[in-house]
Design a protein around this motif. Structure first.
Motif, PDB file in Angstrom:
ATOM      1  N   ARG A  20      14.098  72.577 153.712  1.00  0.00           N
ATOM      2  CA  ARG A  20      14.490  71.355 154.404  1.00  0.00           C
ATOM      3  C   ARG A  20      15.981  71.116 154.214  1.00  0.00           C
ATOM      4  N   VAL A  21      16.558  70.409 155.160  1.00  0.00           N
ATOM      5  CA  VAL A  21      17.993  70.121 155.151  1.00  0.00           C
ATOM      6  C   VAL A  21      18.181  68.613 155.177  1.00  0.00           C
ATOM      7  N   ALA A  22      19.039  68.106 154.295  1.00  0.00           N
ATOM      8  CA  ALA A  22      19.307  66.667 154.245  1.00  0.00           C
ATOM      9  C   ALA A  22      20.230  66.260 155.380  1.00  0.00           C
ATOM     10  N   LEU A  23      19.947  65.105 155.975  1.00  0.00           N
ATOM     11  CA  LEU A  23      20.802  64.539 157.013  1.00  0.00           C
ATOM     12  C   LEU A  23      21.715  63.517 156.343  1.00  0.00           C
ATOM     13  N   PRO A  24      23.010  63.781 156.240  1.00  0.00           N
ATOM     14  CA  PRO A  24      23.899  62.861 155.521  1.00  0.00           C
ATOM     15  C   PRO A  24      24.037  61.526 156.243  1.00  0.00           C
ATOM     16  N   ASN A  25      24.396  60.511 155.487  1.00  0.00           N
ATOM     17  CA  ASN A  25      24.720  59.194 156.048  1.00  0.00           C
ATOM     18  C   ASN A  25      23.538  58.542 156.754  1.00  0.00           C
ATOM     19  N   THR A  26      22.328  58.762 156.220  1.00  0.00           N
ATOM     20  CA  THR A  26      21.142  58.141 156.808  1.00  0.00           C
ATOM     21  C   THR A  26      20.567  57.044 155.920  1.00  0.00           C
ATOM     22  N   VAL A 164      19.494  70.992 165.474  1.00  0.00           N
ATOM     23  CA  VAL A 164      19.121  70.160 166.618  1.00  0.00           C
ATOM     24  C   VAL A 164      19.280  68.679 166.326  1.00  0.00           C
ATOM     25  N   VAL A 165      18.823  68.232 165.150  1.00  0.00           N
ATOM     26  CA  VAL A 165      18.793  66.810 164.804  1.00  0.00           C
ATOM     27  C   VAL A 165      20.063  66.409 164.059  1.00  0.00           C
ATOM     28  N   SER A 166      20.690  65.314 164.485  1.00  0.00           N
ATOM     29  CA  SER A 166      21.900  64.834 163.805  1.00  0.00           C
ATOM     30  C   SER A 166      21.618  63.652 162.895  1.00  0.00           C
ATOM     31  N   GLY A 167      20.589  62.854 163.192  1.00  0.00           N
ATOM     32  CA  GLY A 167      20.330  61.684 162.359  1.00  0.00           C
ATOM     33  C   GLY A 167      19.047  60.983 162.746  1.00  0.00           C
ATOM     34  N   ILE A 168      18.619  60.078 161.879  1.00  0.00           N
ATOM     35  CA  ILE A 168      17.426  59.263 162.112  1.00  0.00           C
ATOM     36  C   ILE A 168      17.817  57.801 161.953  1.00  0.00           C
ATOM     37  N   THR A 322      27.406  49.869 158.077  1.00  0.00           N
ATOM     38  CA  THR A 322      26.636  50.478 159.156  1.00  0.00           C
ATOM     39  C   THR A 322      26.359  51.938 158.814  1.00  0.00           C
ATOM     40  N   THR A 323      25.129  52.373 159.022  1.00  0.00           N
ATOM     41  CA  THR A 323      24.773  53.762 158.741  1.00  0.00           C
ATOM     42  C   THR A 323      25.593  54.689 159.634  1.00  0.00           C
ATOM     43  N   ALA A 324      26.318  55.605 158.996  1.00  0.00           N
ATOM     44  CA  ALA A 324      27.213  56.485 159.756  1.00  0.00           C
ATOM     45  C   ALA A 324      26.454  57.335 160.763  1.00  0.00           C
ATOM     46  N   ALA A 325      25.223  57.731 160.438  1.00  0.00           N
ATOM     47  CA  ALA A 325      24.440  58.534 161.378  1.00  0.00           C
ATOM     48  C   ALA A 325      24.167  57.759 162.659  1.00  0.00           C
TER      49      ALA A 325
END
Length: 789
Positions: A20-26, A164-168, A322-325
């Motif tokens: 798995r890969v962590a999505l930063p700034n979430t 593919v995914v940049s943020g949630i 504000t969440t950067a993602a």
């Protein structure tokens, strides 16, 4: 959010065997200074927005520069939404991959934005936590006396989705957008107007001399509350204004107009100021839920609808809270707006250079407001305007006008000129009247307001500039010119030319907390306020003659390289002024290469490619120069020996090994023919409740590209469009695709999946067939392959 009575339990963790890969700034910054109260009840319903990455971003950046640069063949050649999606948007395959993963985690997919940048889904807190690898908990922020829920750690996704995914967004419900409106200390409603009316602000800024009224132009108002049409009509009647009826466009089901809330005055301020500047422009009021997801969905809808050429934004939140993602997701739609020729004007905030004063981070933090800080928005600051009748007299900075330095966005290439410094985006870009002590007459009658009031704030300045853009777009159309589009590159070009003194009022008195006005650009009023008619003429014509330093970059000529072979190339430049230090950047570099600030390009190419590289040098005054050249990288040794990794790939040994299967799956009967040879894996087909599995574990060598394929035939006795019997194909527990009786067809079809993201890992390929209690479905698999190269 729905809070049930279920006892809180620890959220299930993702399959540990899946990389798995962590999505930063979430994670919302509020978590760091709030008290955790409990794990969120497992059945709490949460809605999330999964943001997908844009493609070909270097090419997109090059296009955005070209389409905004006078003299470039692409100047004003804007894209349609379909063209943008085809060139730069996420692919349908990207969307399908995300949807398949979400469904495999038990989440319901509610919608996909028309630009394919956002997938909206919902599920329980337990499902959300499992899907994104983070615990959902309830918190209390004592400084704001506010309860909220949020994820404790960064969201994660399977490695196969990392590209593919940049943020949630939606993992927390903390951040909300607030208005950028201000009122004088005395806010008693008046029976008749008090404050500036259209004749005064139109006259002061020469808006009435542009020669247009907004006919044929559509403006979007970006809102998180509603309005009363009767109030807008009262304003129109008072000032003798007529124009198209204001229309609401609902986003995610939001429509506040039947019962507007405390933001009603903001919405009506925006509409009335645009009406006062461009009375014949058509106004579309986009109304969205006040949340990260609501803002993301509104941005995506506006650009996908592509109905307007101007967007006015008077709501925002300070960057540190504000969440950067989420900001990145919204900014991607703003990039699309720039590509489609949509101008966006955003209020810069009403708390000076300390934009978090009324929110969590507090008044000690230097901060700016988003969306004004987006490089694809024109941030609008505030002044105190004095008039003589309807004629401009003088102007000074409003002491709490938003302005400063972004911590989220780098300084764009067009942000140059006297007073511009640093490496990060600064705001505002321009300004207009905003001090409530020189405020606007606004009519707003509702549950929290009554009658004529005097409003100010950069919330008034942003719609004034939006109205101006509507006037300009009508004028440009009549002259056979393109719409204004992304305004800043053109505005900065004029401000850095000999036309500056006649097209802007340069505001040189006043300050906010940390910045003072000065000649030219400053972080209180930007370049100043418009001399609208002269500015329109300069925009339609050449934009003036640039002044300042000249930077020249020496073209290094066509470059060639090979995958796996290191590169070192020094790019150099010169400056017309002495004592300048040049800082270099580049777009279009082959994968694996980077450029240092001194202009040295180094690295090892990883992919065969051929394209245009543009190197830009910037001096300490902000002057730039660039050069472009072709760089071709040919294929070389990747260190990977081509091979097919699966054992007994066609099942022709007549036994399962090295596959692991349920009993009776490997079969050579004539009832279901093999794709080739005699043997195949025949799963299910019993006509009763039954589960069959076929799996094999192999290791994909590091540095290899990997492609998994198989031939599939589905035969069924089921009818209709309901999926009763299902075959799930997965790798390390992550679903690649689910097939069902609905997919039944004669013959075999080859299915192929890219597993390159698993290079260097041991992977388990698994087919899992589940049949219900009646009517058979057979899933027949043959001639599998896992090829690496």
């Amino acid at each position: 959010m729905s809070l049930g009575a279920t006892v809180a339990t620890a959220a299930p963790t993702p399959n540990a065997s899946v990389s798995r890969v962590a999505l930063p700034n979430t994670v919302t910054p509020a978590v760091a200074h709030s008290a955790k109260k409990a794990t969120l009840p497992s059945n709490t319903q949460i809605s999330v927005a999964i943001s997908l990455k844009l493609r070909n971003t270097d090419a997109l950046d090059a296009f955005l520069k070209a389409v905004s640069t006078k003299g470039n063949p692409l100047f004003g050649q804007y894209l349609t939404p379909a063209q943008f999606n085809a060139r730069f948007g996420p692919t349908q395959a990207d969307v399908d991959q995300v949807k398949t993963y979400l469904a495999g985690q038990g989440l319901a997919v509610d919608s996909v934005s028309a630009n394919r940048q956002v997938v909206n889904a919902r599920g329980t807190a337990a499902q959300i936590s499992k899907a994104f690898g983070t615990q959902e908990s309830s918190y209390f922020d004592a400084s704001k006396n506010r309860s909220f829920f949020a994820n404790e750690g960064a969201a994660t996704v399977p490695a196969a989705l990392a590209d593919v995914v940049s943020g949630i967004a939606g993992l927390n419900n903390y951040t909300v957008r607030t208005t950028r409106v201000a009122k004088p200390n005395t806010v008693t409603p008046h029976a008749t107007p008090s404050g500036f009316g259209p004749s005064q602000y139109d006259g002061a800024y020469n808006l009435n001399k542009v020669g247009t009224d907004g006919t044929g132009v559509k403006v979007a108002l970006w809102e998180f509350d509603g309005y009363k049409s009767t109030n807008l009509k009262t304003y129109d009647t008072q000032y003798g204004l007529t124009g198209p009826t204001v229309t609401t466009v609902s986003v995610d089901g939001a429509n506040y107009d039947s019962a507007p809330g405390q933001g009603q005055g903001e919405v009506e301020l925006d509409s009335e100021i645009v009406r006062g500047v461009a009375p014949k422009a058509t106004q579309l009021v986009y109304e969205a839920p006040n949340s990260d997801q609501g803002e993301i969905d509104m941005a995506a809808k506006i650009v996908s609808d592509n109905q307007v050429s101007v967007v006015s934004i008077s709501w925002g939140s300070c960057e540190p809270d504000t969440t950067a993602a989420s900001m990145t997701a919204v900014n991607n739609s703003f990039k699309q707006a720039a590509a489609q020729g949509i101008s966006i004007f955003s209020a810069s905030g009403d708390d000076g250079s300390r934009d978090c004063t009324r929110s969590t981070s507090g008044s000690t933090v230097k901060a700016v407001d988003f969306p004004a800080s987006s490089p694809y928005n024109t941030g609008v600051g505030g002044t105190n305007l004095k008039v003589s009748g309807t004629t401009y007299s003088s102007e000074s900075a409003w002491s709490t006008a938003g302005g400063g330095v972004s911590t989220q966005f780098a300084k764009p290439s067009w942000q140059t000129g006297t007073g511009v410094s640093g490496t990060m985006r600064t705001v505002p870009d321009v300004s207009s009247n905003a001090d409530p002590n020189s405020g606007f007459a606004i009519y707003t009658q509702g549950s929290t307001s009554a009658g004529w009031q005097v409003y100010g704030g950069t919330s008034a300045a942003a719609p004034l500039w939006s109205g101006y853009a509507a006037l300009y777009n009508q004028k440009a159309a009549a002259a056979g010119k393109a719409v204004l589009g992304e305004a800043n590159p053109k505005l900065y070009s004029i401000a850095n030319s000999s036309s500056y003194g006649t097209t802007f009022h340069d505001v040189t008195s006043g300050a906010n907390q940390d910045f003072s006005t000065k000649t030219g650009y400053d972080q209180v009023t930007g370049w100043g306020t418009p001399v609208a008619d002269a500015l329109a003429t300069a925009l339609i014509n050449s934009g003036g003659t640039p002044t300042g330093n000249t930077v020249t970059v020496t073209n290094p000529g066509t470059q060639n390289g090979t995958v796996g072979t290191a590169v070192s190339l020094q790019v150099s430049g010169s400056d017309s002024a002495s004592g300048q230090t040049l800082s270099y950047s580049a777009t279009g570099l082959p994968a694996g290469l980077s450029i240092s600030a001194s202009g040295l390009i180094t690295g090892t190419p990883t992919t065969a490619t051929s394209g245009t590289v543009t190197v830009t040098a910037t001096d300490t005054t902000g002057a730039t120069g660039s050069t472009s050249f072709t760089w071709t990288v040919t294929g070389g040794s990747t260190g990977c020996t081509p091979a097919q990794l699966l054992g007994n790939a066609g099942f022709e040994t007549g036994t399962a090994a090295p596959w692991t299967t349920t009993s009776g799956v490997v079969d050579n009967s004539s009832s279901q023919a093999a794709h080739s040879g005699s043997w195949k894996a025949w799963m299910n087909g019993y006509g009763s409740a039954h589960t069959d599995t076929v799996s094999q574990t192999v290791t994909i060598p590091a540095g290899c590209k990997a492609s998994f394929s198989f031939w599939l035939h589905i035969d069924t006795a089921e009818t209709g469009t309901t999926a009763y019997d299902k075959l799930t194909v997965s790798v390390n527990g992550t679903t690649l695709k689910t097939y069902s009786n609905v997919d039944a067809a004669t013959g075999y079809t080859q299915r192929t999946f890219d597993l390159s993201a698993y290079a260097g890992q041991s992977v388990t390929i698994k087919f899992n067939g589940v049949e219900d209690s009646s009517l058979q479905t057979s899933f027949v698999i043959d001639d599998t392959a896992l090829n690496v190269s």
